[in-house]
Design a protein around this motif. Structure first.
Motif, PDB file in Angstrom:
ATOM      1  N   VAL A 190       0.910  -1.244   0.143  1.00 20.12           N
ATOM      2  CA  VAL A 190      -0.010  -0.037  -0.037  1.00 20.12           C
ATOM      3  C   VAL A 190       1.152   1.281   0.014  1.00 20.12           C
ATOM      4  N   PHE A 191       0.600   2.237  -0.932  1.00 17.20           N
ATOM      5  CA  PHE A 191       1.351   3.378  -1.057  1.00 17.20           C
ATOM      6  C   PHE A 191       0.394   4.281  -0.152  1.00 17.20           C
ATOM      7  N   VAL A 192       0.852   5.034   0.640  1.00 18.82           N
ATOM      8  CA  VAL A 192       0.257   6.280   1.694  1.00 18.82           C
ATOM      9  C   VAL A 192       0.932   7.434   1.219  1.00 18.82           C
ATOM     10  N   PRO A 193       0.281   8.312   0.433  1.00 20.38           N
ATOM     11  CA  PRO A 193       0.678   9.596  -0.050  1.00 20.38           C
ATOM     12  C   PRO A 193       0.672  10.784   1.191  1.00 20.38           C
ATOM     13  N   THR A 194       1.399  11.652   1.284  1.00 22.89           N
ATOM     14  CA  THR A 194       1.113  12.767   1.946  1.00 22.89           C
ATOM     15  C   THR A 194       0.412  13.814   1.210  1.00 22.89           C
ATOM     16  N   SER A 195      -0.179  14.505   2.211  1.00 21.68           N
ATOM     17  CA  SER A 195      -1.027  15.683   1.787  1.00 21.68           C
ATOM     18  C   SER A 195      -0.715  17.153   2.127  1.00 21.68           C
ATOM     19  N   PRO A 196      -0.656  17.842   1.107  1.00 24.03           N
ATOM     20  CA  PRO A 196      -1.122  17.857  -0.038  1.00 24.03           C
ATOM     21  C   PRO A 196      -0.319  17.624  -1.389  1.00 24.03           C
ATOM     22  N   MET A 216     -14.330   4.510  -1.691  1.00 21.39           N
ATOM     23  CA  MET A 216     -13.926   5.758  -2.709  1.00 21.39           C
ATOM     24  C   MET A 216     -13.071   5.157  -3.701  1.00 21.39           C
ATOM     25  N   SER A 217     -13.306   5.779  -4.969  1.00 20.02           N
ATOM     26  CA  SER A 217     -12.602   5.636  -6.131  1.00 20.02           C
ATOM     27  C   SER A 217     -11.225   5.978  -6.006  1.00 20.02           C
ATOM     28  N   VAL A 218     -10.323   5.759  -6.864  1.00 19.80           N
ATOM     29  CA  VAL A 218      -8.886   6.126  -6.926  1.00 19.80           C
ATOM     30  C   VAL A 218      -8.954   7.912  -7.165  1.00 19.80           C
ATOM     31  N   GLU A 219      -9.927   8.223  -8.103  1.00 19.15           N
ATOM     32  CA  GLU A 219      -9.954   9.694  -8.526  1.00 19.15           C
ATOM     33  C   GLU A 219     -10.458  10.402  -7.259  1.00 19.15           C
ATOM     34  N   GLN A 220     -11.554   9.964  -6.537  1.00 20.88           N
ATOM     35  CA  GLN A 220     -11.941  10.594  -5.371  1.00 20.88           C
ATOM     36  C   GLN A 220     -10.976  10.593  -4.453  1.00 20.88           C
ATOM     37  N   ALA A 221     -10.227   9.569  -4.108  1.00 16.77           N
ATOM     38  CA  ALA A 221      -9.441   9.590  -3.019  1.00 16.77           C
ATOM     39  C   ALA A 221      -8.147  10.592  -3.324  1.00 16.77           C
ATOM     40  N   SER A 222      -7.560  10.724  -4.733  1.00 20.35           N
ATOM     41  CA  SER A 222      -6.637  11.734  -5.059  1.00 20.35           C
ATOM     42  C   SER A 222      -7.054  13.176  -5.022  1.00 20.35           C
ATOM     43  N   LYS A 223      -8.349  13.287  -5.280  1.00 21.16           N
ATOM     44  CA  LYS A 223      -8.684  14.709  -5.086  1.00 21.16           C
ATOM     45  C   LYS A 223      -8.852  15.091  -3.602  1.00 21.16           C
ATOM     46  N   MET A 224      -9.017  14.026  -2.675  1.00 16.98           N
ATOM     47  CA  MET A 224      -9.070  14.239  -1.505  1.00 16.98           C
ATOM     48  C   MET A 224      -7.780  14.775  -0.618  1.00 16.98           C
ATOM     49  N   VAL A 225      -6.902  13.884  -1.312  1.00 15.60           N
ATOM     50  CA  VAL A 225      -5.455  14.041  -0.787  1.00 15.60           C
ATOM     51  C   VAL A 225      -4.766  15.384  -1.132  1.00 15.60           C
ATOM     52  N   LEU A 226      -5.179  15.774  -2.660  1.00 14.59           N
ATOM     53  CA  LEU A 226      -4.571  16.790  -3.027  1.00 14.59           C
ATOM     54  C   LEU A 226      -5.158  18.181  -2.406  1.00 14.59           C
ATOM     55  N   SER A 227      -6.242  18.022  -1.928  1.00 15.14           N
ATOM     56  CA  SER A 227      -6.926  19.315  -1.482  1.00 15.14           C
ATOM     57  C   SER A 227      -6.804  19.327   0.050  1.00 15.14           C
ATOM     58  N   ALA A 228      -6.152  18.531   0.675  1.00 18.34           N
ATOM     59  CA  ALA A 228      -5.965  18.217   2.126  1.00 18.34           C
ATOM     60  C   ALA A 228      -7.261  18.157   2.805  1.00 18.34           C
ATOM     61  N   GLY A 229      -8.234  17.139   2.220  1.00 16.94           N
ATOM     62  CA  GLY A 229      -9.491  17.046   2.675  1.00 16.94           C
ATOM     63  C   GLY A 229     -10.780  18.042   2.540  1.00 16.94           C
ATOM     64  N   LEU A 230     -10.261  19.092   1.858  1.00 20.62           N
ATOM     65  CA  LEU A 230     -11.299  20.194   1.363  1.00 20.62           C
ATOM     66  C   LEU A 230     -12.339  19.611   0.449  1.00 20.62           C
ATOM     67  N   VAL A 231     -11.945  18.738  -0.621  1.00 20.05           N
ATOM     68  CA  VAL A 231     -12.659  17.907  -1.515  1.00 20.05           C
ATOM     69  C   VAL A 231     -13.059  16.462  -1.047  1.00 20.05           C
ATOM     70  N   THR A 232     -14.314  16.485  -1.025  1.00 21.79           N
ATOM     71  CA  THR A 232     -14.429  14.905  -0.270  1.00 21.79           C
ATOM     72  C   THR A 232     -15.591  14.522  -1.081  1.00 21.79           C
ATOM     73  N   PRO A 233     -15.824  13.162  -1.123  1.00 22.08           N
ATOM     74  CA  PRO A 233     -17.035  12.549  -1.998  1.00 22.08           C
ATOM     75  C   PRO A 233     -18.416  12.962  -1.406  1.00 22.08           C
ATOM     76  N   GLU A 234     -19.605  13.126  -2.144  1.00 20.43           N
ATOM     77  CA  GLU A 234     -20.758  13.356  -1.661  1.00 20.43           C
ATOM     78  C   GLU A 234     -21.364  12.132  -0.551  1.00 20.43           C
ATOM     79  N   LYS A 235     -20.843  10.995  -0.706  1.00 21.17           N
ATOM     80  CA  LYS A 235     -21.320   9.780   0.058  1.00 21.17           C
ATOM     81  C   LYS A 235     -20.048   9.214   0.405  1.00 21.17           C
TER      82      LYS A 235
END
Length: 235
Positions: A190-196, A216-235
């Protein structure tokens, strides 16, 4: 000096008064700041893209200038005639296109069997060198990983890793699975990325039964990591 001190005192007083003001949601300062942030959000990606293209252009142009200077100096050495590098309108564009043309020619040559055999021969020589071989192998693996992001080597799924204490979870991307030994049920890398900044992170090997699944999908998780949690999936 006295005028400068009076100005500093006056500016400090203005700053304190501004900080002590109670800013309401409908105040002009709030509206102006919202417009500035909206403009930065809209223009920021465009400016970043143009800046990156400009950096690439300047890099290729510098490489082209160095190549032209080297070729011109070699021609002068063999001919014995000294002359300045010719200059005419559009010469910068030719210098920029020269590295691209060489990369294109290298790609055409490597498509042939003779070019591939030559490349394998050069790779075998480089890999045998003590320090150069390690650097070359690492760069080859890095390039292969980038090329394979859209294929079979892309992140397979998103999981949670319990860290640093019970109840806390880190977002991780599954990169592969393997069997460590016959007694082990299975291990997942498992690769654990740092944010942001997801380009850095760390790789952990964890037992399959210790992994917490994530929907979460890979795209949703990537957006969440890039935004430091500001962009989260709706569900």
């Amino acid at each position: 000096m006295a005028h400068l001190r009076y100005f500093q005192c006056f500016s400090g007083w203005i700053l304190l008064e501004f900080m002590e003001m109670e800013v309401s949601k409908n105040s002009p300062w709030v509206r102006i700041s919202k417009r500035i942030l909206a403009g930065a959000a809209a223009v920021g990606p465009m400016v970043g893209t143009l800046w990156l293209l400009y950096v690439i252009y300047k890099l290729l142009l510098r490489i082209g200038d160095s190549m032209v200077s080297f070729i011109w100096n070699m021609l002068q050495r063999f001919s014995g005639v000294e002359a300045a590098v010719p200059s005419f309108p559009g010469i910068g564009l030719l210098h920029f296109l020269l590295p691209l043309f060489l990369l294109f020619a290298a790609g055409v040559v490597l498509k042939r069997s003779g070019g591939r055999r030559t490349l394998r021969g050069l790779e075998s020589v480089l890999k045998r060198l003590p320090l150069v071989g390690l650097i070359y192998t690492s760069l080859v693996q890095f390039v292969d990983a980038i090329q394979g992001l859209g294929g079979e080597r892309k992140f397979k799924s998103v999981v949670y890793v319990e860290y640093p204490s019970p109840g806390c979870r880190l977002i991780g991307f599954v990169t592969g699975e393997f069997q460590e030994n016959e007694e082990c049920e299975g291990v997942t890398s498992v690769f654990v990325p740092t944010s942001p900044n997801p380009l850095t992170g760390f790789l952990i090997l964890i037992d399959n039964d210790k992994i917490q699944p994530c929907e979460m999908s890979v795209e949703q998780a990537s957006k969440m990591v890039l935004s430091a949690g500001l962009v989260t999936p709706e569900k």
